[in-house]
Motif scaffolding. Structure first.
Motif, PDB file in Angstrom:
ATOM      1  N   VAL A   1       0.861  -1.177   0.000  1.00  0.00           N
ATOM      2  CA  VAL A   1       0.000   0.000   0.000  1.00  0.00           C
ATOM      3  C   VAL A   1       0.900   1.230   0.000  1.00  0.00           C
ATOM      4  CG1 VAL A   1      -1.831   1.236   1.210  1.00  0.00           C
ATOM      5  CG2 VAL A   1      -1.725  -1.260   1.338  1.00  0.00           C
ATOM      6  N   GLY A   2       0.745   2.052  -1.014  1.00  0.00           N
ATOM      7  CA  GLY A   2       1.546   3.264  -1.108  1.00  0.00           C
ATOM      8  C   GLY A   2       0.767   4.468  -0.620  1.00  0.00           C
ATOM      9  N   ASN A   3       1.501   5.490  -0.216  1.00  0.00           N
ATOM     10  CA  ASN A   3       0.880   6.769   0.124  1.00  0.00           C
ATOM     11  C   ASN A   3       1.264   7.748  -0.978  1.00  0.00           C
ATOM     12  OD1 ASN A   3       0.429   9.403   1.077  1.00  0.00           O
ATOM     13  ND2 ASN A   3       0.571   8.700   3.209  1.00  0.00           N
ATOM     14  N   ASN A   4       0.258   8.169  -1.767  1.00  0.00           N
ATOM     15  CA  ASN A   4       0.594   8.995  -2.933  1.00  0.00           C
ATOM     16  C   ASN A   4       0.947  10.424  -2.550  1.00  0.00           C
ATOM     17  OD1 ASN A   4      -1.881  10.246  -2.566  1.00  0.00           O
ATOM     18  ND2 ASN A   4      -2.921   8.989  -4.096  1.00  0.00           N
ATOM     19  N   ASN A   5       0.920  10.703  -1.259  1.00  0.00           N
ATOM     20  CA  ASN A   5       1.349  12.010  -0.774  1.00  0.00           C
ATOM     21  C   ASN A   5       2.830  11.961  -0.391  1.00  0.00           C
ATOM     22  OD1 ASN A   5       0.715  14.675  -0.224  1.00  0.00           O
ATOM     23  ND2 ASN A   5       0.463  14.229   1.956  1.00  0.00           N
ATOM     24  N   SER A   6       3.180  10.960   0.433  1.00  0.00           N
ATOM     25  CA  SER A   6       4.568  10.852   0.907  1.00  0.00           C
ATOM     26  C   SER A   6       5.434  10.032  -0.030  1.00  0.00           C
ATOM     27  CB  SER A   6       4.577  10.190   2.279  1.00  0.00           C
ATOM     28  OG  SER A   6       4.089   8.861   2.173  1.00  0.00           O
ATOM     29  N   LEU A   7       4.808   9.294  -0.970  1.00  0.00           N
ATOM     30  CA  LEU A   7       5.515   8.410  -1.900  1.00  0.00           C
ATOM     31  C   LEU A   7       6.310   7.320  -1.166  1.00  0.00           C
ATOM     32  CD1 LEU A   7       6.713  10.805  -4.762  1.00  0.00           C
ATOM     33  CD2 LEU A   7       4.655   9.418  -4.654  1.00  0.00           C
ATOM     34  N   VAL A   8       5.739   6.840  -0.045  1.00  0.00           N
ATOM     35  CA  VAL A   8       6.323   5.711   0.681  1.00  0.00           C
ATOM     36  C   VAL A   8       5.351   4.547   0.558  1.00  0.00           C
ATOM     37  CG1 VAL A   8       7.004   4.874   2.976  1.00  0.00           C
ATOM     38  CG2 VAL A   8       7.547   7.215   2.290  1.00  0.00           C
TER      39      VAL A   8
ATOM     40  N   SER B   1       1.387  -0.197  10.596  1.00  0.00           N
ATOM     41  CA  SER B   1       0.527   0.726  11.345  1.00  0.00           C
ATOM     42  C   SER B   1       0.297   2.032  10.576  1.00  0.00           C
ATOM     43  CB  SER B   1       1.133   1.016  12.716  1.00  0.00           C
ATOM     44  OG  SER B   1       2.407   1.601  12.532  1.00  0.00           O
ATOM     45  N   SER B   2       1.243   2.380   9.694  1.00  0.00           N
ATOM     46  CA  SER B   2       1.083   3.610   8.906  1.00  0.00           C
ATOM     47  C   SER B   2      -0.125   3.510   7.978  1.00  0.00           C
ATOM     48  CB  SER B   2       2.314   3.856   8.045  1.00  0.00           C
ATOM     49  OG  SER B   2       3.451   3.852   8.839  1.00  0.00           O
ATOM     50  N   VAL B   3      -0.419   2.290   7.531  1.00  0.00           N
ATOM     51  CA  VAL B   3      -1.545   2.113   6.605  1.00  0.00           C
ATOM     52  C   VAL B   3      -2.857   2.410   7.324  1.00  0.00           C
ATOM     53  CG1 VAL B   3      -2.781   0.456   5.153  1.00  0.00           C
ATOM     54  CG2 VAL B   3      -0.292   0.485   5.157  1.00  0.00           C
ATOM     55  N   ALA B   4      -2.946   1.995   8.574  1.00  0.00           N
ATOM     56  CA  ALA B   4      -4.169   2.235   9.343  1.00  0.00           C
ATOM     57  C   ALA B   4      -4.418   3.737   9.515  1.00  0.00           C
ATOM     58  CB  ALA B   4      -4.062   1.556  10.704  1.00  0.00           C
ATOM     59  N   ASP B   5      -3.333   4.500   9.610  1.00  0.00           N
ATOM     60  CA  ASP B   5      -3.464   5.946   9.825  1.00  0.00           C
ATOM     61  C   ASP B   5      -3.627   6.726   8.519  1.00  0.00           C
ATOM     62  OD1 ASP B   5      -3.029   5.391  12.467  1.00  0.00           O
ATOM     63  OD2 ASP B   5      -0.869   5.791  12.384  1.00  0.00           O
ATOM     64  N   MET B   6      -3.442   6.035   7.400  1.00  0.00           N
ATOM     65  CA  MET B   6      -3.411   6.740   6.110  1.00  0.00           C
ATOM     66  C   MET B   6      -4.804   7.150   5.657  1.00  0.00           C
ATOM     67  SD  MET B   6      -1.537   5.281   2.697  1.00  0.00           S
ATOM     68  CE  MET B   6      -0.282   4.371   3.591  1.00  0.00           C
ATOM     69  N   LYS B   7      -4.898   8.355   5.084  1.00  0.00           N
ATOM     70  CA  LYS B   7      -6.179   8.790   4.514  1.00  0.00           C
ATOM     71  C   LYS B   7      -6.515   7.910   3.313  1.00  0.00           C
ATOM     72  CE  LYS B   7      -6.767  13.194   3.508  1.00  0.00           C
ATOM     73  NZ  LYS B   7      -6.292  14.557   3.146  1.00  0.00           N
ATOM     74  N   GLU B   8      -7.788   7.528   3.192  1.00  0.00           N
ATOM     75  CA  GLU B   8      -8.199   6.646   2.095  1.00  0.00           C
ATOM     76  C   GLU B   8      -7.799   7.234   0.739  1.00  0.00           C
ATOM     77  OE1 GLU B   8      -9.375   3.534   2.209  1.00  0.00           O
ATOM     78  OE2 GLU B   8      -9.047   3.724   4.375  1.00  0.00           O
ATOM     79  N   SER B   9      -7.952   8.563   0.629  1.00  0.00           N
ATOM     80  CA  SER B   9      -7.676   9.194  -0.671  1.00  0.00           C
ATOM     81  C   SER B   9      -6.189   9.163  -1.023  1.00  0.00           C
ATOM     82  CB  SER B   9      -8.195  10.633  -0.667  1.00  0.00           C
ATOM     83  OG  SER B   9      -7.557  11.362   0.361  1.00  0.00           O
TER      84      SER B   9
ATOM     85  N   PRO C   1      10.414   2.199   0.017  1.00  0.00           N
ATOM     86  CA  PRO C   1       9.886   1.307   1.040  1.00  0.00           C
ATOM     87  C   PRO C   1       9.911   1.944   2.430  1.00  0.00           C
ATOM     88  CG  PRO C   1      11.943   0.430   0.097  1.00  0.00           C
ATOM     89  CD  PRO C   1      11.651   1.708  -0.614  1.00  0.00           C
ATOM     90  N   CYS C   2       8.897   1.648   3.199  1.00  0.00           N
ATOM     91  CA  CYS C   2       8.784   2.149   4.578  1.00  0.00           C
ATOM     92  C   CYS C   2       9.915   1.571   5.412  1.00  0.00           C
ATOM     93  CB  CYS C   2       7.426   1.727   5.147  1.00  0.00           C
ATOM     94  SG  CYS C   2       7.272   1.899   6.921  1.00  0.00           S
ATOM     95  N   GLY C   3      10.534   2.391   6.258  1.00  0.00           N
ATOM     96  CA  GLY C   3      11.650   1.929   7.089  1.00  0.00           C
ATOM     97  C   GLY C   3      11.188   1.068   8.242  1.00  0.00           C
ATOM     98  N   ARG C   4       9.897   1.135   8.570  1.00  0.00           N
ATOM     99  CA  ARG C   4       9.389   0.412   9.726  1.00  0.00           C
ATOM    100  C   ARG C   4       8.993  -1.042   9.367  1.00  0.00           C
ATOM    101  NH1 ARG C   4       4.695   3.473  12.765  1.00  0.00           N
ATOM    102  NH2 ARG C   4       5.344   4.986  11.207  1.00  0.00           N
ATOM    103  N   CYS C   5       8.180  -1.160   8.281  1.00  0.00           N
ATOM    104  CA  CYS C   5       7.687  -2.513   7.953  1.00  0.00           C
ATOM    105  C   CYS C   5       8.552  -3.228   6.897  1.00  0.00           C
ATOM    106  CB  CYS C   5       6.237  -2.464   7.505  1.00  0.00           C
ATOM    107  SG  CYS C   5       5.964  -1.530   5.963  1.00  0.00           S
TER     108      CYS C   5
END
Ligand SMILES: [Zn+2]
Ligand SMILES: [Zn+2]
Length: 377
Positions: A331-338, A345-353, A371-375
């Motif tokens: 799952v990517g975050n198109n805002n942070s590009l991570v 846990s970042s995915v749970a906090d991520m805005k759907e959009s 890639p996320c440094g945590r997961c």
């Protein structure tokens, strides 16, 4: 790598069957449709149109059912590696037809890189000069590669077979006061489905096309000039009556595109609007009878993620999770590009959009996600 394109097509067909089924069309009807038309060649290959997310610019890749490729415009200067990677991921090495609608930077920006990295067979462009270094170097690249260049004019048929037609509808005049009006407008027809790609054509050219006796009626409209108010006049839109309208524009662009007047006119004619600034790359798939719109490559169709039972879909589509591609791996975050593992846990906090889904790790990386440094996906 060679099977990527075929795999995507299989996914497309699986998806289309699934969508048709979910729309109440049963599998028997679907197969009957293909049987009825099986006398024409390449019928079942399908047509895929990618409206690439190149920010405040245009770049549209068309994969024709006959295996040929059309590229309309090449984004801004600096989009070259993104476009190149995107095409390479789709196993494109040969672009049969490159249409450069008009020589503004947001349309020919990375044409030189495309010309130098792919086999481009023919180029269509309006007969107009531009006084920019970018234009000069693009023309030099065309000359160096000795590519056949054809000036765009109304009625020029690029492809003219019984169930596949690609025709230019403009520019009609020799001189316009505005470079946008020189835009080569192309209409694509595949069996019972049709697309209109308008570049940055504005109301003067629209009026000429209305008077040109062309069939403008199209299922999908690439909205002129990034949704600017001086394009998409109401008479033109009424002639096109697109079911779906695609606007290619950058998030928070300085022009304020798309303008509210354009959005209102599209709403008045009842067209469903899809914007690259909101959805990223938009994909339209046609089987010759119906068109399905989704965001980005088929392998990135929004899917449900573990812990979230709601299937997300692009507005206006009924895309659900086909079993063939049921694994959302990243799952990517198109805002942070991570990008993350779905259970990060970042995915749970991520805005759907902000969510974008990948099944293939390399696709995320190719599109600039880290890639996320945590997961550690
Ligand atoms: Zn433009
Ligand atoms: Zn322009």
């Amino acid at each position: 790598m060679k099977s990527i394109k075929r795999n995507i097509l299989i996914l497309v067909l699986a998806l289309m069957t699934y969508v048709l089924a979910s729309c109440g069309v049963n599998a028997e009807q679907v197969s009957n449709t293909s049987q009825d038309t099986s006398n024409t060649s390449d019928k079942n290959s399908g047509l895929i149109v990618y409206f690439l997310d190149v920010g405040q610019a245009d770049c549209t890749l068309i994969q024709l059912p006959n295996g040929e490729e059309v590229l309309i415009d090449a984004g801004n200067y600096g989009d070259g590696s993104y476009i190149k990677n995107y095409l390479e991921n789709l196993n494109v090495d040969d672009i049969e037809y490159l249409i450069l609608t008009h020589p503004h930077e947001d349309h020919i920006g990375s044409a030189k890189e495309i010309i130098n990295n792919f086999t481009v067979e023919k180029i269509y462009m309006p007969d107009v000069l531009a006084s920019s270094n970018l234009y000069e170097s693009t023309m030099l690249a065309i000359e160096n590669k000795d590519i056949e260049t054809i000036f765009a004019k109304p009625g020029l048929k690029i492809i003219n077979s019984p169930d596949l037609k690609l025709e230019l509808l403009s520019p009609k005049s020799m001189y316009y006061s505005e470079l946008n009006e020189y835009s080569a407008v192309a209409r694509l027809e595949y069996d019972n489905t049709s697309f209109l790609f308008t570049g940055d054509a504005e109301s003067v050219s629209e009026l000429e096309m209305l008077g040109g006796g062309f069939n403008l009626d199209s299922d999908v409209l690439k909205v002129g000039h990034h949704g600017g108010r001086t394009s998409s006049s109401i008479d033109f839109l009424k002639a096109v009556t697109p079911e779906y309208s695609i606007i290619s524009c950058g998030e928070d662009n300085s022009y304020g595109h798309p303008h509210i007047e354009t959005l209102n006119r599209l709403s008045d004619i009842g067209s469903e609007v899809y914007r690259t600034d909101e959805l990223g790359t938009i994909v339209a798939v046609s089987d010759g009878q119906d068109i399905f719109i989704t965001s980005d490559e088929i392998i990135e169709i929004p899917l449900s993620t573990p812990g979230n039972s709601d299937t997300q879909s692009v507005p206006g589509t009924e895309v659900k999770e086909p079993s063939a591609i049921s694994e959302t791996n990243y799952v990517g975050n198109n805002n942070s590009l991570v990008f993350h593992k779905p259970d990060c846990s970042s995915v749970a906090d991520m805005k759907e959009s902000n969510k974008i889904f990948f099944t293939i790790r390399q696709t995320a990386i190719d599109q600039g996600y880290t890639p996320c440094g945590r997961c550690n996906p």
